[in-house]
Write an enzyme that holds these catalytic residues in place. Structure first.
Site, PDB file in Angstrom:
ATOM      1  N   ARG A  35       9.459  -0.615   5.203  1.00  0.00           N
ATOM      2  CA  ARG A  35      10.439   0.349   4.710  1.00  0.00           C
ATOM      3  C   ARG A  35      11.515   0.615   5.758  1.00  0.00           C
ATOM      4  O   ARG A  35      12.634   0.997   5.425  1.00  0.00           O
ATOM      5  CB  ARG A  35       9.744   1.653   4.319  1.00  0.00           C
ATOM      6  CG  ARG A  35       8.986   1.567   2.997  1.00  0.00           C
ATOM      7  CD  ARG A  35       8.346   2.875   2.622  1.00  0.00           C
ATOM      8  NE  ARG A  35       7.294   3.259   3.568  1.00  0.00           N
ATOM      9  CZ  ARG A  35       6.560   4.358   3.465  1.00  0.00           C
ATOM     10  NH1 ARG A  35       6.783   5.201   2.470  1.00  0.00           N
ATOM     11  NH2 ARG A  35       5.626   4.635   4.346  1.00  0.00           N
ATOM     12  N   ASP A  52       8.989   2.093  -1.388  1.00  0.00           N
ATOM     13  CA  ASP A  52       7.639   2.648  -1.384  1.00  0.00           C
ATOM     14  C   ASP A  52       6.727   1.776  -2.240  1.00  0.00           C
ATOM     15  O   ASP A  52       7.156   1.149  -3.217  1.00  0.00           O
ATOM     16  CB  ASP A  52       7.637   4.072  -1.944  1.00  0.00           C
ATOM     17  CG  ASP A  52       8.309   5.057  -1.003  1.00  0.00           C
ATOM     18  OD1 ASP A  52       8.469   4.714   0.181  1.00  0.00           O
ATOM     19  OD2 ASP A  52       8.678   6.160  -1.452  1.00  0.00           O
ATOM     20  N   ILE A  53       5.440   1.753  -1.877  1.00  0.00           N
ATOM     21  CA  ILE A  53       4.480   0.901  -2.577  1.00  0.00           C
ATOM     22  C   ILE A  53       3.950   1.603  -3.818  1.00  0.00           C
ATOM     23  O   ILE A  53       3.356   2.685  -3.741  1.00  0.00           O
ATOM     24  CB  ILE A  53       3.311   0.538  -1.642  1.00  0.00           C
ATOM     25  CG1 ILE A  53       3.829  -0.265  -0.447  1.00  0.00           C
ATOM     26  CG2 ILE A  53       2.246  -0.264  -2.403  1.00  0.00           C
ATOM     27  CD1 ILE A  53       2.768  -0.562   0.586  1.00  0.00           C
ATOM     28  N   SER A 118     -12.341   0.153   2.660  1.00  0.00           N
ATOM     29  CA  SER A 118     -12.901   1.237   3.466  1.00  0.00           C
ATOM     30  C   SER A 118     -14.393   1.361   3.223  1.00  0.00           C
ATOM     31  O   SER A 118     -14.875   1.121   2.104  1.00  0.00           O
ATOM     32  CB  SER A 118     -12.219   2.561   3.113  1.00  0.00           C
ATOM     33  OG  SER A 118     -12.920   3.663   3.665  1.00  0.00           O
ATOM     34  N   TYR A 144      -9.733   8.957  -2.083  1.00  0.00           N
ATOM     35  CA  TYR A 144      -9.394   7.763  -1.302  1.00  0.00           C
ATOM     36  C   TYR A 144     -10.410   6.658  -1.546  1.00  0.00           C
ATOM     37  O   TYR A 144     -10.047   5.507  -1.841  1.00  0.00           O
ATOM     38  CB  TYR A 144      -9.340   8.133   0.182  1.00  0.00           C
ATOM     39  CG  TYR A 144      -9.146   6.953   1.108  1.00  0.00           C
ATOM     40  CD1 TYR A 144      -7.958   6.235   1.113  1.00  0.00           C
ATOM     41  CD2 TYR A 144     -10.153   6.579   1.996  1.00  0.00           C
ATOM     42  CE1 TYR A 144      -7.770   5.168   1.978  1.00  0.00           C
ATOM     43  CE2 TYR A 144      -9.978   5.508   2.863  1.00  0.00           C
ATOM     44  CZ  TYR A 144      -8.788   4.812   2.842  1.00  0.00           C
ATOM     45  OH  TYR A 144      -8.620   3.747   3.696  1.00  0.00           O
ATOM     46  N   LYS A 148      -9.799   2.955  -3.437  1.00  0.00           N
ATOM     47  CA  LYS A 148     -10.083   1.677  -2.780  1.00  0.00           C
ATOM     48  C   LYS A 148     -11.068   0.849  -3.614  1.00  0.00           C
ATOM     49  O   LYS A 148     -10.910  -0.380  -3.739  1.00  0.00           O
ATOM     50  CB  LYS A 148     -10.643   1.920  -1.378  1.00  0.00           C
ATOM     51  CG  LYS A 148      -9.600   2.319  -0.354  1.00  0.00           C
ATOM     52  CD  LYS A 148      -8.657   1.159  -0.050  1.00  0.00           C
ATOM     53  CE  LYS A 148      -7.803   1.414   1.166  1.00  0.00           C
ATOM     54  NZ  LYS A 148      -6.948   0.263   1.518  1.00  0.00           N
TER      55      LYS A 148
END
Length: 322
Positions: A35, A52-53, A118, A144, A148
């Site tokens: 970015r 941005d993703i 993760s 989170y 993932k």
């Protein structure tokens, strides 16, 4: 034959270490979607601007001629953010953004997609002496970890369809020179010389030195038996919170006294103060078994826990002089 590798998150803790190592590989070039293309990276890296993703990101210009994608960029775990409010934010980046990249990579002819996931996909804690294995049933508990896991499932669907090889790597806590967040804060407290009540913690936790993660990722770029596999990664040696702090105290050269106070008392106080999650990280166990890496890839961590901690402490002390 030359190889071109795309690394997302090239300015992050892991991504930056990866691009520096990959740049030293023979006949290998790196492209880094960013970015901020004015950021400082090793010379020779091809920088490409991206927005941005999310599900709309256009990766196609960055993917021209790329053989392998290493996807480290993510919306990381945000402390004290309620999962019910944040799950859609995590999914936008970690699931929809990842799938967008993977689909465009497959269309561009990318052969292998390495996804940095993760350990939170496995869960938040283990019973003492009962580590997580790579092929355990996942049990993510926060937004989170859930995001993932969902991204992993989408990637595995692509691999099962024969569109692209996928490698999934789930690190435990990564530390190393320049580490931030809780690990850096712990070293700061240990250098203050004040007594800390962590001298009687008997848990066991797996950690992983930054260079060990990098080494496994680089191994997975070409290893034929890595295709469509999930790997956990650690230093291969577990320590209690007390043992970790004792080693860091020695390497930092501080006089900090770790008082042997019962973890039951400390856990009660932490929960009373609304810090139950902190207590879990300090006093709970989280162990992983990495024998699959050795059996399938012939890979073992090249850096010992002791040496990784020494290197991390030395860098921390040097940075305080500047």
């Amino acid at each position: 034959m030359s190889k071109k590798i795309l690394v997302t998150g090239a300015t992050g803790f892991l991504g930056n270490a990866l691009v520096q190592h990959i740049c030293n590989l023979p006949d290998t070039s790196v492209v880094a979607p960013l970015r901020n293309i004015d950021c400082i990276l090793p010379s020779g890296i091809e920088k490409r601007y991206i927005t941005d993703i999310d599900h709309t990101t256009d990766w196609r210009a960055s993917l021209i001629g790329v053989d392998t994608v290493i996807h480290t960029a993510a919306r990381v775990h945000v402390m004290h953010e309620p999962s019910r409010h944040s799950i859609h934010k995590f999914r936008a980046v970690n699931v929809e953004g990842t799938l967008r990249l993977a689909n465009q990579a497959a269309e561009a002819g990318v052969k292998r997609f390495i996804f940095i996931s993760s350990i939170k996909v496995n869960g938040e804690a283990t019973k003492l002496g009962h580590p997580f294995f790579a092929d355990d049933m996942p049990l993510p508990l926060d937004a989170y970890g859930v995001s993932k896991y969902e991204a992993e499932q989408k990637l595995l669907e692509l691999s099962e369809a024969g569109l692209m090889e996928v490698v999934i790597i789930r690190p435990v806590l990564i530390y190393g020179p320049g580490v931030g967040a809780n690990f850096q804060q712990m070293m700061r407290w240990l250098t203050k010389g004040m007594p800390l009540p962590f001298g009687a913690v008997t848990n066991q936790r797996s950690l992983v030195f930054l260079d060990n993660v990098v080494d496994l990722v680089i191994t997975c770029i070409d290893h034929p038996r890595a295709a469509n596999q999930i790997f956990l990664v650690s230093d291969g040696e577990d320590v209690s919170t007390t043992q970790l702090m004792e080693r860091l105290v020695a390497y930092l050269g501080t006089k900090t006294w770790l008082m042997p106070i019962s973890t039951k008392i400390l856990t009660f106080l932490a929960r009373f103060l609304g810090c139950g999650a902190v207590a879990q990280r300090l006093f709970g166990s989280l162990q992983v078994d990495i024998r699959k890496n050795q059996e399938l890839l012939g890979w073992s961590p090249p850096v010992r826990l002791e040496d990784g901690l020494k290197s991390t402490a030395a860098h921390f002390l040097e940075s305080r002089k500047q």
